[in-house]
Design an enzyme around this catalytic site. Structure first.
Site, short mmCIF file in Angstrom:
data_model
loop_
_atom_site.label_atom_id
_atom_site.label_comp_id
_atom_site.label_asym_id
_atom_site.label_seq_id
_atom_site.Cartn_x
_atom_site.Cartn_y
_atom_site.Cartn_z
N GLY A 27 7.89 3.91 3.25
CA GLY A 27 8.54 5.17 3.65
C GLY A 27 9.43 4.95 4.85
O GLY A 27 9.92 3.85 5.07
N GLY A 28 9.62 6.01 5.61
CA GLY A 28 10.57 6.00 6.72
C GLY A 28 10.36 4.88 7.72
O GLY A 28 11.30 4.23 8.16
N PHE A 29 9.13 4.63 8.08
CA PHE A 29 8.88 3.62 9.10
C PHE A 29 8.84 2.21 8.53
O PHE A 29 8.84 1.24 9.27
CB PHE A 29 7.55 3.88 9.81
N GLY A 30 8.73 2.08 7.25
CA GLY A 30 8.68 0.75 6.67
C GLY A 30 7.54 0.61 5.67
O GLY A 30 6.88 1.58 5.33
N LEU B 41 0.83 -1.20 0.00
CA LEU B 41 0.00 0.00 0.00
C LEU B 41 0.86 1.25 0.00
O LEU B 41 0.46 2.29 -0.49
CB LEU B 41 -0.90 0.01 1.23
N ASP C 29 3.12 12.91 15.99
CA ASP C 29 3.38 13.05 14.56
C ASP C 29 2.09 13.29 13.79
O ASP C 29 1.76 12.57 12.86
CB ASP C 29 4.12 11.81 14.04
#
Ligand SMILES: *[C@@H]1O[C@H](CO)[C@@H](O)[C@H](O)[C@H]1NC(C)=O
Ligand SMILES: *[C@@H]1O[C@H](CO)[C@@H](O)[C@H](O)[C@H]1NC(C)=O
Ligand SMILES: *[C@@H]1O[C@H](CO)[C@@H](O)[C@H](O)[C@H]1NC(C)=O
Ligand SMILES: *[C@@H]1O[C@H](CO)[C@@H](O)[C@H](O)[C@H]1NC(C)=O
Ligand SMILES: *[C@@H]1O[C@H](CO)[C@@H](O)[C@H](O)[C@H]1NC(C)=O
Ligand SMILES: *[C@@H]1O[C@H](CO)[C@@H](O)[C@H](O)[C@H]1NC(C)=O
Ligand SMILES: *[C@@H]1O[C@H](CO)[C@@H](O)[C@H](O)[C@H]1NC(C)=O
Ligand SMILES: *[C@@H]1O[C@H](CO)[C@@H](O)[C@H](O)[C@H]1NC(C)=O
Ligand SMILES: *[C@@H]1O[C@H](CO)[C@@H](O)[C@H](O)[C@H]1NC(C)=O
Ligand SMILES: *[C@@H]1O[C@H](CO)[C@@H](O)[C@H](O)[C@H]1NC(C)=O
Length: 690
Positions: free
Chosen positions: A354-357, A351, A470
Site C-alpha cells: 500500500g501507500g507506505f510500501g 503480506l 494514524d
C-alpha cells in the site's frame, strides 16, 4: 462509434484594415484527438478517443488545463484600451470518485498564459498559487464551477458558480442553479451530478455586464443565474488565452468538457447536447489491443531491460550507511540478512502492500524469529533521516498492545522496518464488508481495551509523549491471542514533510482525521483520541467511518450514531452480524465513548487515561451527551461548515479500499497526505519560519 462525432470548427478571422477589429469564433462539437485541433493541453488533461476533453481524472491533487492554442485579441479599439464583448458556451460534466464527495472544480479561464506554470491544485483550481493569489499583475479572469466549500476563500457553498478576478476569492457567486425554459423559477443544480450541463458566459463591454447562465438542455434559458457589473478593461490584456482549468484535491472528480463554442463580439452558438460525445466507456477492449500489439516490442526490449536491471541492481545493492545512522542503537539489520529472511522479497512472502510500501513475512536466520518486514520506498532524504533518527526511540517503546519494532535497515531509497509478526492480521479485515470470521462482542471489547491501553502508554506512560498520528482499524493488529496491538506508530511522521519543503502535510486517513488537524496540521494527543473514537464506533458498528455504500444519512459514522442516539435507538447501530449477542451495557458505553471522543472541539475530548478508566469500569460515563453538532457554541450551521471544510478538502484514496490485504497496518494502505499548506497558506508559512 468513435468516428461519429466530427469536430466542426469554424475559425473566422476578419481583419478590418482601418480599425483592426478581430473577430474570432470557434465551435467544438466534441474534440478530436488526432486532427489538428488548435488546443493546447497540459497537466493531466487529455482528449479521449471518443472526443471528450477530460480535464482531470480521479487522481488526488492534480491540475489539468486546456486552452485555445492561439491568443485571442480582446482589445480592439484604436487605443487598445477597451475590452471587446465576448461570449462562450460549453457543455461539461463532473463525475466524482465517490458520490457526493468530489473535488475540486474547474473554471472557464481567460489568462495571459496557456500553460499556467506554478499554479496549484485543490482550491487554487490550477489557476494560481498561494504566492500570486490576489495579485493584480495576474491578469486572470475566471468563472469557477466549484464543488468544495473553502472557507479561506469565502466560498458560499460546496456547489457554486463564482466570478474570479486575479483571485480565487470570488467577486460574485451563486449556488449552482438554472431556470428551465420559459420559466422564471430557479431550480437547484448539483454540479457533480455526473450529467451534462451547459453553461453560457457572456460579457457585454458596452454595459460592463457579465452574465452566467446554466441549463441542463441545449436551449439557453432566458434568465441567467449571475449578472455582475464589471469593467474587464484593466483585467484583460490585449492578447489573452481562453480555455479551462481544473483541479482535484484530496478528494477528486473527473472534470469533462464535451463541447465548446466561443465568439468575440457576438453571441456564441449554443451547443446541441445530443450531438456531443458522451462519457468514455471503461477501456476494456482497448487494453487487449495494446497488449497484443506491444507483445513483440516487449520481447525486443526484454533483453535490454535485463541488462539495465542488472546494472541498476549492482548499483543499488549496497547498504547505505550514513554517519547519523551509526549513532543509533543496536537494531540495525544488514540488507543481506533481511533479503535472506524474506527469501529475496519473494512475492510468496508478501503480506500486503500500500501507500507506505510492501510488507513481507520473514524468518530471521539467526534467531528463527518470524517477523514482518516493511519495505518503505521514500524519495525524500530528509524525512527519512528524521525518521531513522527516531527509530532508536521508537524501538525502545514496549507494551503488550504495541507491535514491537525490532529493527531496521537502510539501503538507497529504501527503508526496511522489522516488526514482530502478528499471525492474525489486522482488525479491518474482521469488521468491514464480509469478514471471514465475525468477532464476538467479547473479542471486540478486549481489542478495544487493548488498543486504548496501548495508546495511553504512548500518550502518557512513556518517558515522552508519542503521538500515533494514524490510528485506524488497519493499524490495529491482532496477535495469536486476538489482543489488539497498535502498529505503525510514528511512521506517519515520515510523510509529514513532503518532497517540497514549503508544504507541511498531515498524514492520516479520511474519517479518522480530527477537524482541527486539517486547520493546524499539528497532530496532538487529542487528534489521536478523535481517531480512536472513530475506531470505537466502527468496531461496535462493524463498518467504516465513512461508508460510501451506506445511505447518504449514514455516510459518516459519527453523524449516523449520533442521530440514532438522539432518536433513542442507539443499539440499532450495533453490528447486525453479532445477531444481538452482546453485552448491552458495554456496547452502550463503547458507542457513547465513541461519540465523546469524536467531539469537534479538541479540548472537549476525554484523555486516553479517562477513556481507559471508562472502559475498565472505574468511572461511570455521564448519562447525557451533548449534541455533536454544537461546534464551539455555534449552532448547526456552523457544524455544516466544519463538515464541508473537513470532508471534501481531505484526502481521497483509501477509505474505500476494495481489497483489504493481510495487513494494511504493515502496508500503510489508505494513508493520505494532506497539504495543510494548500488549505491554509498562513499556517504553513508560520511552520516554515520556525
Ligand atoms: C486551427 O487554426 C487554423 C488557423 O489558425 C485553421 O486554419 C485550422 O483549420 C484550425 N484547425 C482546425 C482543426 O480547424
Ligand atoms: C471605450 O469605448 C467607448 C465607446 O464604446 C468610448 O466612449 C471610450 O472612450 C472608450 N474608452 C477608451 C479608454 O478607449
Ligand atoms: C506561482 O505562480 C507563478 C506564475 O503563475 C510562478 O511564477 C511562481 O513561481 C509560483 N509560485 C510558487 C510558490 O509556486
Ligand atoms: C505581484 O506580482 C508582481 C510580479 O509578479 C510582484 O512584483 C509583486 O510584488 C506582487 N505583489 C504582491 C502584493 O504580492
Ligand atoms: C473584485 O474585483 C475587483 C477588480 O475589479 C477587485 O479589486 C476586488 O478586490 C474584487 N473583490 C473581491 C471581493 O474579490
Ligand atoms: C447555498 O446552498 C447552501 C446549501 O447547499 C445553503 O446553505 C446556502 O444558504 C445557499 N446560499 C445561497 C446564497 O443561496
Ligand atoms: C445579462 O443579463 C441581463 C439581465 O438578466 C440582461 O438584461 C442582459 O441582456 C444580459 N446580457 C447578456 C450579454 O447576456
Ligand atoms: C489467531 O491466531 C491463532 C494462532 O495463530 C489461531 O490459532 C487462531 O485461529 C487465529 N484466530 C483467528 C480468528 O483467525
Ligand atoms: C463537545 O463536548 C462539549 C462538552 O461535553 C459539548 O458541549 C459539545 O456540544 C460537544 N461538541 C461536539 C461537537 O461534540
Ligand atoms: C462536527 O459535528 C457534526 C455533527 O456530528 C459533524 O457532522 C461534523 O462532521 C463535525 N465537524 C467536523 C469538522 O468534523
Amino acid at each position: 462509434m468513435t468516428k461519429k462525432i466530427k469536430p466542426t470548427l469554424v475559425l473566422v478571422l476578419f481583419v478590418l484594415l482601418s480599425r483592426t477589429v478581430v473577430s474570432v469564433e470557434f465551435v467544438y462539437n466534441g474534440f478530436n484527438e488526432v486532427e489538428p485541433n488548435n488546443l493546447s493541453v497540459n497537466g493531466v488533461a487529455q482528449i479521449s478517443k471518443n472526443g471528450v476533453l477530460q480535464l482531470t481524472d480521479e487522481t488526488s491533487r492534480v491540475v489539468g488545463h486546456v486552452f485555445y492554442k492561439n491568443p485571442i485579441r480582446f482589445k480592439n479599439d484604436q487605443f487598445g484600451n477597451n475590452v471587446s464583448s465576448f461570449s462562450t458556451a460549453f457543455a461539461f460534466g463532473i463525475v466524482p470518485e465517490y458520490a457526493k464527495l468530489g473535488g475540486h472544480g474547474f473554471a472557464f479561464t481567460i489568462s495571459t498564459s496557456n500553460e499556467m506554470k506554478g499554479a496549484r491544485p485543490s482550491q487554487y483550481l490550477g489557476l494560481l498559487n498561494n504566492s500570486d493569489v490576489g495579485n493584480f499583475s495576474n491578469h486572470l479572469f475566471a468563472v469557477e464551477f466549484d464543488t468544495v466549500q473553502d472557507f479561506e476563500l469565502g466560498d458560499i457553498s460546496d456547489n457554486h458558480v463564482g466570478i474570479d478576478i486575479n483571485n480565487l476569492e470570488s467577486n460574485a457567486s451563486v449556488n449552482a442553479s438554472y431556470f428551465s425554459e420559459g420559466s422564471s423559477t430557479k431550480q437547484n443544480l448539483f454540479l457533480q451530478c455526473g450529467k451534462t450541463i451547459q453553461a453560457w458566459i457572456d460579457y457585454d463591454s458596452s454595459r460592463n455586464l457579465l452574465n452566467v447562465t446554466l441549463s441542463m438542455s441545449s436551449r439557453k434559458p432566458s434568465y441567467s443565474i449571475l449578472s455582475y457589473h464589471v469593467d474587464l478593461s484593466p483585467i484583460l490584456e490585449e492578447f489573452m488565452y481562453v480555455g479551462f482549468s481544473a483541479s482535484t484535491g484530496l478528494l477528486a472528480s473527473s472534470h469533462y468538457i464535451f463541447g465548446w463554442s466561443f465568439k468575440m463580439n457576438g453571441m456564441a452558438q449554443s451547443l446541441d447536447l445530443d450531438s456531443l460525445p458522451s462519457l468514455p466507456k471503461p477501456k476494456k477492449d482497448q487494453t487487449t489491443l495494446i497488449v497484443a500489439t506491444s507483445l513483440s516490442a516487449v520481447m525486443f526490449l526484454a533483453f535490454g531491460l535485463i541488462l539495465a536491471l542488472y546494472v541498476i541492481w549492482k548499483f543499488k545493492n549496497i547498504d547505505v550507511i550514513e554517519p547519523w545512522e551509526l549513532e543509533i542503537g543496536p537494531h540495525r539489520f544488514s540488507y543481506k540478512e533481511l533479503k535472506k529472511a524474506t527469501r529475496g522479497f519473494r512475492d510468496e512472502e508478501l503480506l500486503g502492500f500500500g501507500g507506505f510500501g510492501r510488507v513481507y513475512k520473514g524468518l530471521l536466520p539467526k534467531t528463527n524469529n518470524v517477523v514482518a518486514v516493511k519495505r518503505i520506498n521514500h524519495e525524500a532524504k530528509q524525512g527519512l533521516q528524521e525518521f531513522v533518527s527516531e527509530i532508536a526511540t521508537i524501538g525502545r517503546l514496549r507494551h503488550r498492545n504495541l507491535v514491537q519494532l525490532i529493527g531496521w535497515c537502510r539501503r538507497s531509497g529504501d527503508l526496511l522496518l522489522v516488526y514482530d509478526f502478528m499471525p492474525n492480521g489486522s482488525l479491518d479485515k474482521y469488521i468491514y464488508d464480509e469478514p471471514r470470521v465475525v468477532l464476538t462482542w467479547e473479542q471486540r471489547f478486549k481489542i478495544i481495551k487493548g488498543v486504548a491501553s496501548g495508546l495511553l502508554y504512548l500518550h502518557e506512560e512513556w518517558e515522552q509523549t508519542v503521538i500515533h498520528r494514524d490510528i485506524k482499524a488497519g493499524n490495529v493488529l491482532l496477535d495469536s491471542e486476538m489482543n489488539g496491538r497498535l502498529g505503525d506508530f510514528g511512521l506517519a511522521k515520515l510523510y509529514e514533510r513532503g518532497a517540497n519543503p514549503s508544504t507541511t502535510r498531515v498524514v492520516g486517513t479520511l474519517g479518522y482525521l480530527a477537524p482541527e488537524l486539517t486547520k493546524t496540521g499539528k497532530p496532538t494527543t487529542s487528534s489521536d483520541v478523535f481517531a480512536f473514537g472513530a475506531l470505537l464506533l466502527e468496531v461496535a458498528c462493524g463498518r467504516r467511518p465513512i461508508e460510501a455504500k451506506a445511505l447518504p444519512e449514514e455516510l459518516i459514522i459519527v453523524d449516523w450514531v449520533w442521530d440514532k442516539w438522539s432518536e433513542g435507538a442507539i443499539l440499532e447501530v450495533v453490528d447486525p452480524r453479532l445477531n444481538g449477542e452482546y453485552d448491552e451495557m458495554e456496547a452502550l458505553m463503547v458507542l457513547k465513548l465513541g461519540l465523546m471522543c469524536s467531539n469537534n472541539t479538541s479540548s472537549k475530548r476525554p484523555s486516553m487515561r479517562l477513556v481507559v478508566r471508562y472502559l475498565e469500569g472505574e468511572v461511570v460515563l455521564p448519562e447525557t451527551l451533548s449534541a455533536p453538532d454544537e461546534y464551539d457554541g455555534k449552532k448547526s450551521g456552523a457544524s455544516d461548515m466544519e463538515l464541508e471544510d473537513f470532508v471534501p478538502s481531505y484526502p481521497s484514496s483509501s477509505y474505500l479500499e476494495k481489497v483489504s490485504t493481510w495487513s494494511s497496518a504493515y502496508d500503510g494502505e489508505g494513508d493520505i497526505d494532506i497539504e495543510a499548506n494548500s488549505a491554509r497558506p498562513t499556517d504553513s508559512g508560520r511552520e516554515d519560519n520556525r
